[in-house]
Design an enzyme around this catalytic site. Sequence first.
Site, short mmCIF file in Angstrom:
data_model
loop_
_atom_site.label_atom_id
_atom_site.label_comp_id
_atom_site.label_asym_id
_atom_site.label_seq_id
_atom_site.Cartn_x
_atom_site.Cartn_y
_atom_site.Cartn_z
N SER A 146 0.85 -1.19 0.00
CA SER A 146 0.00 0.00 0.00
C SER A 146 0.89 1.24 0.00
O SER A 146 2.04 1.19 0.45
CB SER A 146 -0.89 0.01 1.25
OG SER A 146 -1.53 1.27 1.42
N TYR A 159 -2.38 -0.41 10.36
CA TYR A 159 -2.34 -0.77 8.94
C TYR A 159 -1.02 -0.32 8.32
O TYR A 159 -0.34 -1.09 7.63
CB TYR A 159 -3.52 -0.13 8.21
CG TYR A 159 -3.59 -0.49 6.75
CD1 TYR A 159 -4.05 -1.74 6.34
CD2 TYR A 159 -3.19 0.42 5.77
CE1 TYR A 159 -4.12 -2.07 5.00
CE2 TYR A 159 -3.25 0.09 4.43
CZ TYR A 159 -3.72 -1.14 4.04
OH TYR A 159 -3.78 -1.47 2.70
N LYS A 163 2.16 -2.62 6.70
CA LYS A 163 2.63 -2.46 5.32
C LYS A 163 4.09 -2.00 5.27
O LYS A 163 4.83 -2.39 4.36
CB LYS A 163 1.72 -1.49 4.56
CG LYS A 163 0.29 -2.00 4.37
CD LYS A 163 0.25 -3.32 3.60
CE LYS A 163 -1.18 -3.74 3.28
NZ LYS A 163 -1.24 -5.00 2.49
#
Length: 254
Positions: A146, A159, A163
């Site tokens: 991402s 999150y 990543k």
Amino acid sequence: MILPRTPSFRLDGRRALVAGASSGIGAACAVALAEQGAMVTLCARRNRELKALAAEMTALGMQVATLTLDITDVATTDFALAALPTFDILVNSAGLARHSPATATTLDDFDASTNLNFRAAYFLTRAIAARLIAEGKPGSLINISSQMGHVGGVNRAVYSASKHALEGMTKSMAIEWGPHGIRVNTIAPTFIRTALTEQTFSNPERTAWVLSKIKLGRVGEVTDIMGAVAFLASDAASLVTGTSLLIDGGWTAD
């Protein structure tokens, strides 16, 4: 003068495993690889969705198989892969997003996110690479990361951390496995319109925030990922490893 020829994007004769293939980016990646001639195994937890996608692809003449599997169960995943022929290509699109202020992060949200986004990705990539090394074969291993693996974001501490871990893992694995001809890369998209992001795009304020950050002025579609995954999987990317292909519309440019 002998003119140089563009390396082929074709993947005929190669076997690809696409995890998280039942919908969204994963399904699009599976189609992209199959269109280039790869024999694609669709992998996800949702058997019904896998079978439906496989039927559509088969009807178009694509070579497809299915594997119903939860890749967070590392032991079961290793056992299932050991029973299958070696894969030349891995695309791992399985992922989870649970957003909240960092002060409100629950243990469950933390564990669920990191278990799928990082831990499962780590051991799945390792499993495919180990087989390739044992058999003396090259390969292309791709994890869907991402833009948040390169920057931070409000309410995205967990999150983003997962990543960033994926990006670091990719660089280290690329260094280790380069001598074996195994390339390891990530694709790092911006917000892509899928069922997973539907909640974001249903909120006008969040949509406006997303569009304000994307310099090209539009959100991503799954088709924006398809050319990138075909490229990284193919001989056209034979000198590309340890890197992240950002498909972010310019989000991270400033």
